[in-house]
Design an enzyme around this catalytic site. Structure first.
Site, PDB file in Angstrom:
ATOM      1  N   GLU A  43       0.822  -1.205   0.000  1.00 18.89           N
ATOM      2  CA  GLU A  43       0.000   0.000   0.000  1.00 18.89           C
ATOM      3  C   GLU A  43       0.851   1.248   0.000  1.00 18.89           C
ATOM      4  O   GLU A  43       0.538   2.219  -0.682  1.00 18.89           O
ATOM      5  CB  GLU A  43      -0.920  -0.008   1.206  1.00 18.89           C
ATOM      6  CG  GLU A  43      -2.020  -1.011   1.017  1.00 18.89           C
ATOM      7  CD  GLU A  43      -3.120  -0.805   2.013  1.00 18.89           C
ATOM      8  OE1 GLU A  43      -4.271  -0.818   1.607  1.00 18.89           O
ATOM      9  OE2 GLU A  43      -2.783  -0.622   3.189  1.00 18.89           O
TER      10      GLU A  43
ATOM     11  N   GLY B  45     -10.587  -7.687   8.124  1.00 18.87           N
ATOM     12  CA  GLY B  45     -11.455  -8.856   7.998  1.00 18.87           C
ATOM     13  C   GLY B  45     -12.902  -8.428   8.225  1.00 18.87           C
ATOM     14  O   GLY B  45     -13.182  -7.678   9.161  1.00 18.87           O
TER      15      GLY B  45
ATOM     16  N   MET C 248      -5.870  -4.492  12.954  1.00 17.30           N
ATOM     17  CA  MET C 248      -4.853  -4.552  14.006  1.00 17.30           C
ATOM     18  C   MET C 248      -4.215  -3.209  14.357  1.00 17.30           C
ATOM     19  O   MET C 248      -3.249  -3.186  15.123  1.00 17.30           O
ATOM     20  CB  MET C 248      -3.763  -5.567  13.604  1.00 17.30           C
ATOM     21  CG  MET C 248      -4.333  -6.955  13.361  1.00 17.30           C
ATOM     22  SD  MET C 248      -3.109  -8.171  12.824  1.00 17.30           S
ATOM     23  CE  MET C 248      -2.126  -8.362  14.297  1.00 17.30           C
ATOM     24  N   GLU C 249      -4.701  -2.096  13.814  1.00 17.39           N
ATOM     25  CA  GLU C 249      -4.029  -0.813  14.072  1.00 17.39           C
ATOM     26  C   GLU C 249      -4.955   0.351  14.399  1.00 17.39           C
ATOM     27  O   GLU C 249      -4.583   1.250  15.161  1.00 17.39           O
ATOM     28  CB  GLU C 249      -3.183  -0.395  12.838  1.00 17.39           C
ATOM     29  CG  GLU C 249      -2.052  -1.331  12.466  1.00 17.39           C
ATOM     30  CD  GLU C 249      -2.511  -2.488  11.589  1.00 17.39           C
ATOM     31  OE1 GLU C 249      -3.614  -2.397  11.011  1.00 17.39           O
ATOM     32  OE2 GLU C 249      -1.786  -3.488  11.507  1.00 17.39           O
TER      33      GLU C 249
ATOM     34  N   ASP D 147     -10.765 -10.223   3.650  1.00 17.03           N
ATOM     35  CA  ASP D 147     -11.075 -11.603   4.043  1.00 17.03           C
ATOM     36  C   ASP D 147     -12.281 -11.552   4.971  1.00 17.03           C
ATOM     37  O   ASP D 147     -12.696 -10.476   5.384  1.00 17.03           O
ATOM     38  CB  ASP D 147      -9.867 -12.229   4.756  1.00 17.03           C
ATOM     39  CG  ASP D 147      -9.489 -11.450   6.008  1.00 17.03           C
ATOM     40  OD1 ASP D 147     -10.025 -11.757   7.081  1.00 17.03           O
ATOM     41  OD2 ASP D 147      -8.689 -10.490   5.920  1.00 17.03           O
TER      42      ASP D 147
END
Ligand code: SAH
Length: 257
Positions: A13, A79, A199-200, A223
């Site tokens: 990215e 996700g 996660m961030e 996902d």
């Protein structure tokens, strides 16, 4: 023009962003490369946070202390948790929560101790502009009959991107790649309003809240946070996510003044 930080957790990215900032030069702080340049008239600092809450929080702190950014925009993948979230959809966070924060019984589950809050809101004006930008870009994908400037027709067909949607709502963050149907169900039951998990984001939101700096978070669903998450994830990042979010950020920077 406001000095804006573009933060991503994945190398692919960042590469897509840097391709749009040919004048960027690099300053290394705390082992990270901060790329300073311009994009659509904005002064931009682009950086790879790396993965996880601590990595995101320390990156945000350097951006705010060393580079005095006035806004932070995070782009990445997540996700999907809610049933409506399909691979290729985009979610713009209205608020974020750390799903692995639990200092009970001293503090209620999810509450960040001594802040009195579990939910950290994003900036409404940036979020609105990001939603509009995502609609503009996804509209192009949905109506593509040939390769768009940023996606091949084959990728659009392979991933069923003709039906992609933009969502806004709660996003969860934790130091865990959620890759089992059981864990995903557990999160959905505990926090039914949550759209996606990553996660961030919530770590950035906490730091930006402490500094009073506006934040927006854009995530492409890579996902379904289930037993197939690993397979979907790798393929999707390689073929779609980075191009997609770079196009949305470009649109955002053109609209946002
Ligand atoms: N297997 C991957 C793991 C990367 S971690 C690899 O080897 O590269 C996943 C990254 O994507 C994190 O930055 C996180 O924010 C996001 N993400 C995407 N899907 C996720 C999920 N199901 N659970 C948690 N984070 C997810």
């Amino acid at each position: 023009m406001a000095h804006i930080a573009l933060v991503g957790a994945m190398q692919e990215e960042l590469a897509a962003v840097l391709a749009c900032m040919p004048d960027a030069h690099c300053e290394t702080v705390a082992g990270r490369d901060f790329w300073l340049g311009h994009w659509h008239g904005h002064e931009v600092v682009a950086v790879l946070s790396r993965i996880g809450k601590v990595a995101a929080a320390s990156t945000a702190t350097v951006l705010l202390e060393r580079f005095s950014v006035q806004r932070v925009l995070f782009t990445g993948v997540a996700g999907g948790l809610a049933r409506s979230m399909k691979v290729g959809d985009v979610v713009v966070a209205t608020d974020l929560l750390q799903h692995d924060m639990n200092a009970s019984p001293l503090f209620p589950q999810y509450e960040v101790p001594l802040t009195g809050r579990a939910f950290f809101a994003t900036d409404p004006r940036m979020t609105q502009a990001l939603v509009e930008s995502a609609h503009a870009v996804l509209g192009q994908v949905r109506h593509a009959h040939e390769a768009s400037p940023f996606l091949s027709l084959q990728s659009i067909q392979n991933f069923g991107l003709q039906h992609v949607q933009v969502h806004q709502g709660l996003v969860l963050s934790g130091d865990q790649f959620v890759a089992s149907a059981a864990e995903s169900r557990r999160l959905q039951q505990a926090l039914p309003q949550a759209l996606a998990v990553e996660m961030e984001g919530a770590a950035l939101a906490q730091v930006c809240h402490d500094y009073g700096v506006p934040l927006a978070v854009l995530r492409t669903i890579s996902d379904r946070a289930d037993d197939d998450a690993h397979t979907d994830f790798t393929k999707f990042i390689q073929e779609v996510a980075s191009r997609y979010s770079a196009a949305i950020v470009a649109e955002f920077l053109q609209r946002f003044t």
